[in-house]
Design a protein around this motif. Structure first.
Motif, PDB file in Angstrom:
ATOM      1  N   ALA A  51      27.954  42.635  53.276  1.00 41.21           N
ATOM      2  CA  ALA A  51      26.923  41.728  53.873  1.00 41.21           C
ATOM      3  C   ALA A  51      27.118  40.331  53.101  1.00 41.21           C
ATOM      4  N   GLU A  52      27.014  39.314  53.944  1.00 38.74           N
ATOM      5  CA  GLU A  52      27.342  37.686  53.212  1.00 38.74           C
ATOM      6  C   GLU A  52      26.253  36.996  53.878  1.00 38.74           C
ATOM      7  N   LEU A  53      26.386  35.844  53.160  1.00 38.11           N
ATOM      8  CA  LEU A  53      25.624  34.751  53.929  1.00 38.11           C
ATOM      9  C   LEU A  53      26.572  33.628  54.146  1.00 38.11           C
ATOM     10  N   LEU A  54      26.357  32.839  55.305  1.00 38.43           N
ATOM     11  CA  LEU A  54      27.211  31.783  55.898  1.00 38.43           C
ATOM     12  C   LEU A  54      26.652  30.454  55.444  1.00 38.43           C
ATOM     13  N   MET A  55      27.638  29.729  54.783  1.00 35.13           N
ATOM     14  CA  MET A  55      27.304  28.174  54.657  1.00 35.13           C
ATOM     15  C   MET A  55      27.793  27.347  55.811  1.00 35.13           C
ATOM     16  N   MET A  56      26.977  26.676  56.384  1.00 39.58           N
ATOM     17  CA  MET A  56      27.521  25.561  57.230  1.00 39.58           C
ATOM     18  C   MET A  56      27.254  24.252  56.591  1.00 39.58           C
ATOM     19  N   ILE A  57      28.385  23.761  56.022  1.00 36.14           N
ATOM     20  CA  ILE A  57      28.439  22.625  55.593  1.00 36.14           C
ATOM     21  C   ILE A  57      28.849  21.365  56.490  1.00 36.14           C
ATOM     22  N   LYS A  58      28.157  20.224  56.328  1.00 37.28           N
ATOM     23  CA  LYS A  58      28.208  19.224  56.997  1.00 37.28           C
ATOM     24  C   LYS A  58      28.948  18.213  55.921  1.00 37.28           C
ATOM     25  N   THR A  59      30.108  17.559  56.537  1.00 33.75           N
ATOM     26  CA  THR A  59      30.671  16.481  55.485  1.00 33.75           C
ATOM     27  C   THR A  59      31.405  15.354  56.251  1.00 33.75           C
ATOM     28  N   THR A  60      32.487  14.639  55.564  1.00 38.03           N
ATOM     29  CA  THR A  60      33.301  13.813  56.468  1.00 38.03           C
ATOM     30  C   THR A  60      35.010  14.514  56.243  1.00 38.03           C
ATOM     31  N   GLU A  61      35.712  13.693  57.030  1.00 36.94           N
ATOM     32  CA  GLU A  61      37.032  14.328  56.790  1.00 36.94           C
ATOM     33  C   GLU A  61      37.761  13.918  55.677  1.00 36.94           C
ATOM     34  N   GLU A  62      37.256  12.685  55.125  1.00 35.13           N
ATOM     35  CA  GLU A  62      37.563  12.252  53.770  1.00 35.13           C
ATOM     36  C   GLU A  62      37.209  13.118  52.736  1.00 35.13           C
ATOM     37  N   MET A  63      36.087  13.972  52.797  1.00 35.30           N
ATOM     38  CA  MET A  63      35.644  14.648  51.802  1.00 35.30           C
ATOM     39  C   MET A  63      36.032  16.204  51.809  1.00 35.30           C
ATOM     40  N   VAL A  64      36.759  16.471  52.729  1.00 34.74           N
ATOM     41  CA  VAL A  64      37.304  17.986  52.715  1.00 34.74           C
ATOM     42  C   VAL A  64      37.900  18.306  51.757  1.00 34.74           C
ATOM     43  N   VAL A  65      38.973  17.609  51.298  1.00 35.15           N
ATOM     44  CA  VAL A  65      39.742  17.961  50.315  1.00 35.15           C
ATOM     45  C   VAL A  65      39.203  17.971  48.944  1.00 35.15           C
ATOM     46  N   HIS A  66      38.106  17.229  48.922  1.00 35.35           N
ATOM     47  CA  HIS A  66      37.175  17.257  47.555  1.00 35.35           C
ATOM     48  C   HIS A  66      36.152  18.760  47.660  1.00 35.35           C
ATOM     49  N   VAL A 101      27.252  11.138  52.212  1.00 34.99           N
ATOM     50  CA  VAL A 101      28.511  11.327  51.193  1.00 34.99           C
ATOM     51  C   VAL A 101      29.098  10.248  50.509  1.00 34.99           C
ATOM     52  N   ARG A 102      28.242   9.071  50.455  1.00 32.11           N
ATOM     53  CA  ARG A 102      28.809   7.838  49.938  1.00 32.11           C
ATOM     54  C   ARG A 102      28.159   7.478  48.715  1.00 32.11           C
ATOM     55  N   ASP A 103      28.337   6.756  47.642  1.00 37.38           N
ATOM     56  CA  ASP A 103      27.609   6.782  46.651  1.00 37.38           C
ATOM     57  C   ASP A 103      26.410   5.622  46.805  1.00 37.38           C
ATOM     58  N   GLU A 104      25.673   5.571  45.728  1.00 37.20           N
ATOM     59  CA  GLU A 104      24.631   4.482  46.129  1.00 37.20           C
ATOM     60  C   GLU A 104      24.890   3.204  46.300  1.00 37.20           C
ATOM     61  N   LYS A 105      26.100   2.616  45.933  1.00 40.60           N
ATOM     62  CA  LYS A 105      26.450   1.334  46.272  1.00 40.60           C
ATOM     63  C   LYS A 105      27.220   1.424  47.722  1.00 40.60           C
ATOM     64  N   GLY A 106      27.085   2.580  48.586  1.00 42.50           N
ATOM     65  CA  GLY A 106      27.942   2.452  49.888  1.00 42.50           C
ATOM     66  C   GLY A 106      29.208   2.975  49.869  1.00 42.50           C
ATOM     67  N   ASP A 107      29.882   3.115  48.751  1.00 48.84           N
ATOM     68  CA  ASP A 107      31.283   3.236  48.473  1.00 48.84           C
ATOM     69  C   ASP A 107      31.586   4.662  48.768  1.00 48.84           C
ATOM     70  N   LYS A 108      32.649   5.094  49.582  1.00 45.87           N
ATOM     71  CA  LYS A 108      33.058   6.329  49.677  1.00 45.87           C
ATOM     72  C   LYS A 108      33.364   7.043  48.374  1.00 45.87           C
ATOM     73  N   VAL A 109      32.850   8.289  48.224  1.00 49.88           N
ATOM     74  CA  VAL A 109      32.822   9.211  46.823  1.00 49.88           C
ATOM     75  C   VAL A 109      34.267   9.643  46.858  1.00 49.88           C
ATOM     76  N   SER A 110      35.256   9.235  46.120  1.00 48.34           N
ATOM     77  CA  SER A 110      36.652   9.354  46.265  1.00 48.34           C
ATOM     78  C   SER A 110      37.088  10.668  45.150  1.00 48.34           C
ATOM     79  N   SER A 111      36.232  11.069  44.513  1.00 50.94           N
ATOM     80  CA  SER A 111      36.690  11.913  43.446  1.00 50.94           C
ATOM     81  C   SER A 111      35.502  13.044  42.939  1.00 50.94           C
TER      82      SER A 111
END
Length: 125
Positions: A51-66, A101-111
């Motif tokens: 028995a499990e629970l499924l997380m359906m996560i919405k993100t961007t292509e750039e964030m998948v690796v992180h 998924v961007r920081d408060e300044k509008g930059d992509k979160v890269s790490s």
């Protein structure tokens, strides 16, 4: 936009903790927690049923690796399921996902922010 599917143990508390960390760290714009998933899979040479629970996560292509790195570090399973599916979203929603998924300044979160070597969840919980 990318939709990531990831199963977790059938514990809403554990799933909410993991999901909230992903959203707080801007790895995901939104995580839906879908209960009552029954999984059948091969593990250690035998067919397992859980028995499990499924997380359906919405993100961007750039964030998948992180996001994947985060899940590999903090997920309670030895081999977390991380299935990333490209998706198209209506402009208002797609823009909101990008902005979330961007920081408060509008930059992509890269790490990974506030990364820790300690797992958020343990398999014993």
């Amino acid at each position: 936009m990318v939709v990531v599917l990831c199963t977790v143990p059938d514990s809403l508390d554990q799933a909410e903790l993991l999901a909230s960390k992903m959203v707080e760290r801007r790895l995901a714009a939104c995580v839906n927690l879908i209960p009552q998933v029954r999984s059948l899979f091969r593990w250690d040479g035998a067919v397992a049923r859980e028995a499990e629970l499924l997380m359906m996560i919405k993100t961007t292509e750039e964030m998948v690796v992180h996001l994947t790195s985060f899940l590999q570090e903090h997920h309670p399973y030895d081999v977390p399921e991380v299935v990333a599916l490209p998706a198209q979203a209506a402009l208002p929603y797609g823009t909101w996902v990008q902005d979330s998924v961007r920081d408060e300044k509008g930059d992509k979160v890269s790490s990974l922010q506030e990364s820790s070597s300690t797992a958020i969840l343990s398999q014993d919980e």
